[in-house]
Design a protein around this motif. Structure first.
Motif, PDB file in Angstrom:
ATOM      1  N   THR A   1       0.986  -1.275  -0.086  1.00  0.00           N
ATOM      2  CA  THR A   1       0.052   0.029  -0.008  1.00  0.00           C
ATOM      3  C   THR A   1       0.820   1.328   0.026  1.00  0.00           C
ATOM      4  OG1 THR A   1      -1.886  -1.073   0.883  1.00  0.00           O
ATOM      5  CG2 THR A   1      -1.723   1.333   1.277  1.00  0.00           C
TER       6      THR A   1
ATOM      7  N   GLU B   1      -2.156   3.833  -4.117  1.00  0.00           N
ATOM      8  CA  GLU B   1      -2.601   2.096  -4.420  1.00  0.00           C
ATOM      9  C   GLU B   1      -2.657   1.259  -3.145  1.00  0.00           C
ATOM     10  OE1 GLU B   1      -0.421   0.403  -7.695  1.00  0.00           O
ATOM     11  OE2 GLU B   1      -0.425   2.117  -8.885  1.00  0.00           O
ATOM     12  N   GLY B   2      -3.220  -0.103  -3.391  1.00  0.00           N
ATOM     13  CA  GLY B   2      -2.949  -0.884  -2.240  1.00  0.00           C
ATOM     14  C   GLY B   2      -4.381  -1.120  -1.795  1.00  0.00           C
TER      15      GLY B   2
ATOM     16  N   GLU C   1      -7.863  -0.835   1.056  1.00  0.00           N
ATOM     17  CA  GLU C   1      -8.617  -0.161   1.878  1.00  0.00           C
ATOM     18  C   GLU C   1      -9.506  -1.075   2.323  1.00  0.00           C
ATOM     19  OE1 GLU C   1     -11.817   3.530   1.389  1.00  0.00           O
ATOM     20  OE2 GLU C   1     -10.793   2.779  -0.487  1.00  0.00           O
TER      21      GLU C   1
ATOM     22  N   TYR D   1      -9.241  -3.149  -3.449  1.00  0.00           N
ATOM     23  CA  TYR D   1      -7.685  -3.070  -3.856  1.00  0.00           C
ATOM     24  C   TYR D   1      -7.650  -2.065  -4.891  1.00  0.00           C
ATOM     25  CZ  TYR D   1      -7.069  -7.321  -0.977  1.00  0.00           C
ATOM     26  OH  TYR D   1      -7.152  -8.206  -0.051  1.00  0.00           O
ATOM     27  N   HIS D   2      -6.941  -1.080  -4.784  1.00  0.00           N
ATOM     28  CA  HIS D   2      -6.583  -0.178  -5.872  1.00  0.00           C
ATOM     29  C   HIS D   2      -5.439  -0.752  -6.546  1.00  0.00           C
ATOM     30  CE1 HIS D   2      -9.432   2.842  -3.689  1.00  0.00           C
ATOM     31  NE2 HIS D   2      -8.760   2.287  -2.587  1.00  0.00           N
TER      32      HIS D   2
ATOM     33  N   ASN E   1     -10.060  -0.782  -9.926  1.00  0.00           N
ATOM     34  CA  ASN E   1     -10.467  -1.191  -8.303  1.00  0.00           C
ATOM     35  C   ASN E   1     -11.252  -2.315  -8.250  1.00  0.00           C
ATOM     36  OD1 ASN E   1      -8.983   1.382  -7.820  1.00  0.00           O
ATOM     37  ND2 ASN E   1     -11.093   2.357  -7.675  1.00  0.00           N
TER      38      ASN E   1
ATOM     39  N   LEU F   1      -3.415   1.723   7.053  1.00  0.00           N
ATOM     40  CA  LEU F   1      -3.465   1.738   5.626  1.00  0.00           C
ATOM     41  C   LEU F   1      -3.952   2.986   4.784  1.00  0.00           C
ATOM     42  CD1 LEU F   1      -4.832  -1.961   5.192  1.00  0.00           C
ATOM     43  CD2 LEU F   1      -2.462  -1.272   4.606  1.00  0.00           C
ATOM     44  N   ASP F   2      -4.991   3.587   5.685  1.00  0.00           N
ATOM     45  CA  ASP F   2      -5.511   4.840   4.850  1.00  0.00           C
ATOM     46  C   ASP F   2      -4.369   5.880   4.849  1.00  0.00           C
ATOM     47  OD1 ASP F   2      -7.912   3.532   4.922  1.00  0.00           O
ATOM     48  OD2 ASP F   2      -8.925   4.348   6.681  1.00  0.00           O
TER      49      ASP F   2
ATOM     50  N   ARG G   1      -1.720   4.784   2.057  1.00  0.00           N
ATOM     51  CA  ARG G   1      -2.186   4.985   0.805  1.00  0.00           C
ATOM     52  C   ARG G   1      -1.815   6.285   0.199  1.00  0.00           C
ATOM     53  NH1 ARG G   1      -6.598   2.759   2.253  1.00  0.00           N
ATOM     54  NH2 ARG G   1      -7.805   4.650   1.857  1.00  0.00           N
TER      55      ARG G   1
END
Length: 271
Positions: free
Chosen positions: A34, A38-39, A41, A62-63, A82, A254-255, A258
């Motif tokens: 991430t 990307e990555g 969420e 998943y981005h 996505n 993660l937020d 990203r």
């Protein structure tokens, strides 16, 4: 034609141990993938109960911009890369459905997993119709086989052939580790039977993309389980309560990652 393969991942780990190890490794691997917009969420992570089945339900996005092959990036409009992953973890059985809002019913990846205390010897553990099972390919993933790892994915500290667990004494895994495991009384073992169904309906590139997805799934299963085993000492003493706390912390991380971190992790291999 729907492309179905069953991947069998044998591990020197007990089925009850793996439940914690898998969730720990998913959280850690998500952070490694991430950054740069990307990555992963995480939208939902909560208990569920349906039709007598109990477990944990997750919904993630998943981005994937740089993580799909170039020929798909050229054809897909912005925002179409996505993937929505919905998973029902009723351990030792788990089901994961991956969809794409742009392609709707023309795209589906379904991963059904049974975790069993054996060495990958059960036939048709998912109880498919005999005609369907006859056309499904069985693929064995050997976490200690360097030849199953792309050179760009190889990390010495995530090599089961070199790792020795301080807390359990397991490892390193030699060339005949699976045969030796069958004869050992002091080391647990299990197999994750991962049945992967891929549907991709796009005229002209359907077969190419379906084969690409299966190639990526095998790569993911291989790399992930190599990490899981080599991280053994980090998770072997954790409880499920520890895991749930870690998942809450990971969602917030993660937020932030990203937005702030650069693009990182596994990228697509087109050939």
């Amino acid at each position: 034609m729907v492309l179905i393969k069953e991947y069998r991942v044998i591990l020197p780990i007990a089925v009850d141990e793996y439940q914690v190890g898998q969730l720990y490794s998913v959280a850690e691997a998500s952070k490694n993938e991430t950054g740069g917009g990307e990555g992963v969420e995480v939208l939902v992570n909560e208990p569920y109960e349906k039709d007598g089945e109990k477990g944990q339900y997750t919904h993630k996005i998943y981005h994937l911009q740089s993580k799909v092959p170039a020929f798909v990036r050229m054809l897909a409009p912005q925002g179409a890369l996505n993937m929505h992953e919905k998973a029902w973890n009723a351990y030792p059985y788990c089901k994961t459905i991956i969809t794409n809002e742009y392609m709707k019913d023309d795209f589906l990846i379904k991963i059904e997993t049974w975790h069993k205390t054996d060495l990958g010897t059960q036939d048709n553990v998912h109880k498919l119709d005999p005609e369907v099972w006859k056309n499904a390919a069985v693929v064995y993933v050997d976490i200690a086989d360097r030849n199953q790892v792309l050179s760009r994915d190889y990390k010495p500290d995530e090599d089961p052939a070199k790792f020795k667990s301080i807390k359990t004494g397991r490892g390193p895994l030699g060339p005949n580790w699976k045969k030796e495991l069958a004869n050992q009384t002091d080391c647990p073992y299990m197999c994750a039977y991962k049945l992967v169904t891929v549907i991709f309906k796009w005229w002209g590139i359907q077969n190419k993309v379906e084969n690409f997805i299966h190639k990526q799934e095998k790569r993911l299963f291989t790399n992930f389980h190599r990490q899981l085993f080599c991280w053994l000492d980090k998770w072997i003493e954790l409880t499920m309560d520890d895991i749930r706390r870690m998942e809450d912390e990971t969602k917030m991380q993660l937020d932030e990652m990203r937005v702030k971190d650069p693009v990182k992790g596994m990228s697509a291999v087109d050939d």
